[in-house]
Design a protein around this motif. Structure first.
Motif, PDB file in Angstrom:
ATOM      1  N   GLU A 171       0.832  -1.207   0.000  1.00  0.00           N
ATOM      2  CA  GLU A 171       0.000   0.000   0.000  1.00  0.00           C
ATOM      3  C   GLU A 171       0.862   1.252   0.000  1.00  0.00           C
ATOM      4  N   ARG A 172       1.936   1.227   0.799  1.00  0.00           N
ATOM      5  CA  ARG A 172       2.859   2.371   0.815  1.00  0.00           C
ATOM      6  C   ARG A 172       3.489   2.586  -0.559  1.00  0.00           C
ATOM      7  N   ASP A 173       3.936   1.508  -1.196  1.00  0.00           N
ATOM      8  CA  ASP A 173       4.588   1.630  -2.508  1.00  0.00           C
ATOM      9  C   ASP A 173       3.617   2.152  -3.563  1.00  0.00           C
ATOM     10  N   HIS A 174       2.364   1.725  -3.456  1.00  0.00           N
ATOM     11  CA  HIS A 174       1.357   2.220  -4.399  1.00  0.00           C
ATOM     12  C   HIS A 174       1.142   3.722  -4.206  1.00  0.00           C
ATOM     13  N   ALA A 175       1.088   4.152  -2.934  1.00  0.00           N
ATOM     14  CA  ALA A 175       0.924   5.582  -2.645  1.00  0.00           C
ATOM     15  C   ALA A 175       2.140   6.372  -3.123  1.00  0.00           C
ATOM     16  N   ARG A 176       3.326   5.780  -2.989  1.00  0.00           N
ATOM     17  CA  ARG A 176       4.544   6.465  -3.453  1.00  0.00           C
ATOM     18  C   ARG A 176       4.547   6.613  -4.971  1.00  0.00           C
ATOM     19  N   ALA A 177       4.073   5.597  -5.678  1.00  0.00           N
ATOM     20  CA  ALA A 177       4.010   5.673  -7.138  1.00  0.00           C
ATOM     21  C   ALA A 177       3.023   6.757  -7.574  1.00  0.00           C
ATOM     22  N   ALA A 178       1.876   6.828  -6.889  1.00  0.00           N
ATOM     23  CA  ALA A 178       0.895   7.871  -7.215  1.00  0.00           C
ATOM     24  C   ALA A 178       1.468   9.256  -6.934  1.00  0.00           C
ATOM     25  N   LEU A 179       2.215   9.377  -5.832  1.00  0.00           N
ATOM     26  CA  LEU A 179       2.833  10.652  -5.490  1.00  0.00           C
ATOM     27  C   LEU A 179       3.885  11.034  -6.523  1.00  0.00           C
ATOM     28  N   ARG A 180       4.671  10.064  -6.976  1.00  0.00           N
ATOM     29  CA  ARG A 180       5.708  10.344  -7.970  1.00  0.00           C
ATOM     30  C   ARG A 180       5.081  10.856  -9.275  1.00  0.00           C
TER      31      ARG A 180
ATOM     32  N   ARG B  27      17.537  40.621 -16.542  1.00  0.00           N
ATOM     33  CA  ARG B  27      16.959  39.369 -17.014  1.00  0.00           C
ATOM     34  C   ARG B  27      16.544  38.527 -15.804  1.00  0.00           C
ATOM     35  N   VAL B  28      15.296  38.098 -15.818  1.00  0.00           N
ATOM     36  CA  VAL B  28      14.760  37.290 -14.732  1.00  0.00           C
ATOM     37  C   VAL B  28      14.550  35.873 -15.244  1.00  0.00           C
ATOM     38  N   SER B  29      14.889  34.908 -14.437  1.00  0.00           N
ATOM     39  CA  SER B  29      14.689  33.514 -14.814  1.00  0.00           C
ATOM     40  C   SER B  29      14.439  32.696 -13.550  1.00  0.00           C
ATOM     41  N   PHE B  30      14.058  31.450 -13.757  1.00  0.00           N
ATOM     42  CA  PHE B  30      13.840  30.540 -12.639  1.00  0.00           C
ATOM     43  C   PHE B  30      14.778  29.349 -12.759  1.00  0.00           C
ATOM     44  N   SER B  31      15.304  28.956 -11.627  1.00  0.00           N
ATOM     45  CA  SER B  31      16.052  27.701 -11.537  1.00  0.00           C
ATOM     46  C   SER B  31      15.172  26.691 -10.813  1.00  0.00           C
ATOM     47  N   ILE B  32      14.873  25.585 -11.492  1.00  0.00           N
ATOM     48  CA  ILE B  32      14.028  24.546 -10.898  1.00  0.00           C
ATOM     49  C   ILE B  32      14.860  23.276 -10.771  1.00  0.00           C
ATOM     50  N   THR B  33      15.161  22.907  -9.545  1.00  0.00           N
ATOM     51  CA  THR B  33      15.937  21.699  -9.260  1.00  0.00           C
ATOM     52  C   THR B  33      15.015  20.655  -8.654  1.00  0.00           C
ATOM     53  N   THR B  34      14.981  19.478  -9.279  1.00  0.00           N
ATOM     54  CA  THR B  34      14.039  18.437  -8.865  1.00  0.00           C
ATOM     55  C   THR B  34      14.773  17.267  -8.225  1.00  0.00           C
ATOM     56  N   ASP B  35      14.286  16.867  -7.049  1.00  0.00           N
ATOM     57  CA  ASP B  35      14.804  15.680  -6.360  1.00  0.00           C
ATOM     58  C   ASP B  35      13.635  14.727  -6.166  1.00  0.00           C
ATOM     59  N   ALA B  36      13.456  13.836  -7.140  1.00  0.00           N
ATOM     60  CA  ALA B  36      12.294  12.948  -7.129  1.00  0.00           C
ATOM     61  C   ALA B  36      12.301  11.985  -5.947  1.00  0.00           C
ATOM     62  N   ASP B  37      13.474  11.746  -5.331  1.00  0.00           N
ATOM     63  CA  ASP B  37      13.561  10.765  -4.248  1.00  0.00           C
ATOM     64  C   ASP B  37      13.056  11.316  -2.914  1.00  0.00           C
ATOM     65  N   THR B  38      13.073  12.622  -2.777  1.00  0.00           N
ATOM     66  CA  THR B  38      12.652  13.216  -1.497  1.00  0.00           C
ATOM     67  C   THR B  38      11.649  14.335  -1.735  1.00  0.00           C
ATOM     68  N   PRO B  39      10.452  14.005  -2.179  1.00  0.00           N
ATOM     69  CA  PRO B  39       9.460  15.059  -2.421  1.00  0.00           C
ATOM     70  C   PRO B  39       8.950  15.645  -1.118  1.00  0.00           C
ATOM     71  N   GLY B  40       8.614  16.926  -1.158  1.00  0.00           N
ATOM     72  CA  GLY B  40       7.977  17.575  -0.018  1.00  0.00           C
ATOM     73  C   GLY B  40       6.491  17.693  -0.267  1.00  0.00           C
ATOM     74  N   PRO B  41       5.752  18.292   0.638  1.00  0.00           N
ATOM     75  CA  PRO B  41       4.301  18.431   0.447  1.00  0.00           C
ATOM     76  C   PRO B  41       3.937  19.164  -0.835  1.00  0.00           C
ATOM     77  N   ASP B  42       4.759  20.150  -1.229  1.00  0.00           N
ATOM     78  CA  ASP B  42       4.447  20.960  -2.409  1.00  0.00           C
ATOM     79  C   ASP B  42       5.135  20.469  -3.664  1.00  0.00           C
ATOM     80  N   GLY B  43       5.746  19.312  -3.614  1.00  0.00           N
ATOM     81  CA  GLY B  43       6.393  18.787  -4.805  1.00  0.00           C
ATOM     82  C   GLY B  43       7.840  18.440  -4.547  1.00  0.00           C
ATOM     83  N   ALA B  44       8.522  18.044  -5.621  1.00  0.00           N
ATOM     84  CA  ALA B  44       9.917  17.619  -5.503  1.00  0.00           C
ATOM     85  C   ALA B  44      10.876  18.696  -5.980  1.00  0.00           C
TER      86      ALA B  44
END
Length: 597
Positions: A386-395, A429-446
């Motif tokens: 059940e945990r793994d299924h929830a993790r897959a949905a979260l990913r 010049r304005v820009s965004f840096s988006i760094t993603t860590d899929a292994d440790t997502p937070g409540p608002d995303g990875a």
């Protein structure tokens, strides 16, 4: 004491013909706050600027607004031995969500349909809030303020430097559908974390959980052995009382039956010595009345017939009661034993006042707890799946959230950059840096999101709080607000000297953009720049003067129009109100500001 003044509207430029679509603050009354003794401001839709000499108390207007809408009460702002108070009148559309929350708090609209807020603070720090004539917790007003007011100042610029705030700004720009997706991610993250925590707890506390589960199982087995039914204890008490008093109950019921219907069984034998029963007496009375022939007495005879029928029915029921009533010592012993068993369960598993229903509630809760305490290999394997299924949905949700942010980042940066170009930062010049860590997502995303700024050509893109000066940071924040203005539902925006460190052409462009915000919002700006003040629909001036009588500095606030306004702008430009050059420059600013395109 400073006189009480009403600062009326001073209109210029393209008139704002009505309140913002989401409402506006039409009146603000401040007394006993800082240098302000007693002032009432008639606020108008559009752009209102507050100016005055340094130290005159301009920021007390912002302080008053913040206090009114649930901000922290600072007793240091209260005059000695006094009480500070702020009262505001809100004009809101009928479909504003504020009305529903106000109604929940018991608030009512004023006679003119407005909503009145009030806040008082004592010199000792005690604070009270009122909403629509009702005393309410300050937290209620603060909650309502989220839909009404946005205050921006130096502290808000500091907030803008936080990555979490920058991520929230990007999410907000991405739109409602993306925000819904982020909310789904928060829910999925909470579910995944709960499952993961539960699995870890079961694995690391196997022995303790097994012992607790054993106690619950024993309790459930003991309850199952007795198998109590809802409200059974009350039923057993009734049965025990009836069986224990069978002889007395039979005697009483028989006596009542004889009095009502006589001996219908023949057990007592016939004879004229028996007392007349109620049915016989009623029958005799009915015959006598019916035989009279008088309509009134015949009517009474009919009523006696109804009474006789009721008496006869009661007699039949009493006969049945006596027939069913049996002094059965064996049955009484069974009932008492059953009652003792249930009483023992109540003593062990429920509060005395809850009785057998409390035992049944404990059993239901124990069954649910057992499901969570199961540490068998099968249960752990099921929970892990059940945990793994929830993790897959979260990913999967995290991937979609990241895609939404990535797609929005370029457009957001371009829109903010366009506004900065108009704020004398054409090369920025304005820009965004988006760094993603899929292994440790937070409540608002990875994602870790950083707003980057290259202030001039050749400069590296750096986090905005490192790559921008104070004035540049003010302009970046204002640019972001302008980008959001069309979609922001908050009707009242307050800017407290966000133009600090800015001058020249950029100052005029800040005024122009604040005026643009004021088309859809009520905007109040505390400023020291004439280039900004020239764009105002309403210009308020804070004057500081000694209080005659006590020698205390006091503050008045007045609206300026016409030549008075020209002189105030000249003072802001040159420090001299009567300077011909300064006044000429002020008139030129007003002419330029009149064209807000």
């Amino acid at each position: 004491m400073a006189r009480r003044e009403t600062a009326a509207a001073a209109k210029k430029g393209p008139a704002v013909t009505g309140p913002p679509r989401n409402g506006a603050l039409s009146e603000l009354h401040i007394h006993g706050l800082g240098a302000i003794d007693d002032v009432t401001l008639d606020l108008n839709p559009g752009l209102t600027v507050v100016t005055g000499e340094t130290g005159a108390g301009k920021t007390m207007v912002v302080t008053g607004l913040t206090l009114l809408f649930g901000g922290r009460a600072d007793p240091g702002r209260v005059r000695a031995n006094g009480r500070a108070g702020v009262e505001g009148r809100l004009q809101l559309p009928a479909d504003s969500p504020v009305w529903a929350r106000a109604a929940d708090a018991g608030a009512e609209p004023d006679e003119d349909g407005s909503l009145i807020l009030a806040r008082t603070v004592s010199a000792e720090g005690r604070s009270r809030a009122h909403l629509g004539g009702r005393s309410v917790p300050v937290g209620v007003v603060a909650e309502i303020a989220e839909d009404l007011l946005a205050v921006h100042g130096q502290t808000d610029q500091l907030r803008l430097t936080r990555p979490a705030e920058q991520r929230r700004a990007l999410d907000r720009y991405a739109g409602v559908a993306h925000l819904d997706l982020v909310e789904q991610h928060r829910t999925a993250h909470a579910a995944w974390r709960q499952l993961a925590t539960d699995l870890e707890r079961r694995r690391t506390q196997t022995r303790e959980l097994a012992q607790t589960a054993e106690v619950l199982r024993r309790g459930l087995e003991e309850i199952a052995a007795v198998a109590p039914q809802p409200d059974e204890d009350t039923l057993l008490d009734t049965q025990a009382a009836r069986l224990g008093d069978a002889d007395a109950l039979r005697g009483g019921a028989d006596e009542a039956r004889l009095a009502l219907v006589g001996d219908t069984t023949g057990d007592l034998g016939g004879g004229d010595d028996l007392p007349q029963d109620a049915t016989a007496a009623l029958a005799a009375a009915q015959r006598a009345l019916a035989a009279s022939g008088d309509p009134a007495l015949v009517g009474l005879a009919e009523r006696l017939g109804d009474v006789g029928a009721v008496v006869a029915d009661v007699g039949v029921e009493l006969a049945g009661y006596v027939a069913d009533l049996d002094a059965d010592p064996a049955r009484l012993a069974e009932v008492l034993d059953r009652r003792a068993a249930i009483t023992a369960l109540v003593r062990a598993y429920a509060d005395p006042g809850d009785g057998v229903n409390g035992v049944l509630a404990w059993a239901r809760d124990a069954e649910e707890r057992l499901d969570r305490l199961d540490v068998s290999d099968e249960a752990l394997a099921a929970l892990e799946a059940e945990r793994d299924h929830a993790r897959a949905a979260l990913r999967e949700l995290s991937t979609r959230v990241t895609a939404g942010r990535t797609a929005a980042a370029e457009g957001f940066a371009a829109d903010v950059g366009h506004e900065l170009a108009g704020l004398a930062m054409k090369s920025a010049r304005v820009s965004f840096s988006i760094t993603t860590d899929a292994d440790t997502p937070g409540p608002d995303g990875a994602d870790e999101v950083a707003l980057l700024l290259a202030a001039h050509p050749g400069a590296p893109a750096r986090p905005v709080h490192k790559g921008a000066s104070g004035g540049e940071l003010s302009r970046v924040m204002l640019a972001i607000e302008v980008v959001f203005a069309g979609a922001d539902p908050v009707p009242v925006m307050v800017f407290d000297e966000v133009d600090a460190g800015v001058g020249g052409q950029a100052a005029g462009e800040i005024g122009r953009r604040l005026a643009r915000l004021a088309v859809e919002h009520q905007v109040v700006v505390v400023t020291h720049l004439a280039q900004v003040a020239a764009f105002a629909d309403t210009h308020l001036v804070v004057d500081k003067s000694p209080d005659s009588g006590a020698g205390v500095t006091a503050t008045d606030i007045r609206a300026v129009v016409g030549e008075d306004r020209v002189r105030e702008l000249a003072r802001m430009l040159s420090g001299l109100t009567d300077s011909d050059t300064g006044q000429a420059h002020a008139r030129e600013l007003l002419t330029v500001a009149a064209d807000r395109s």
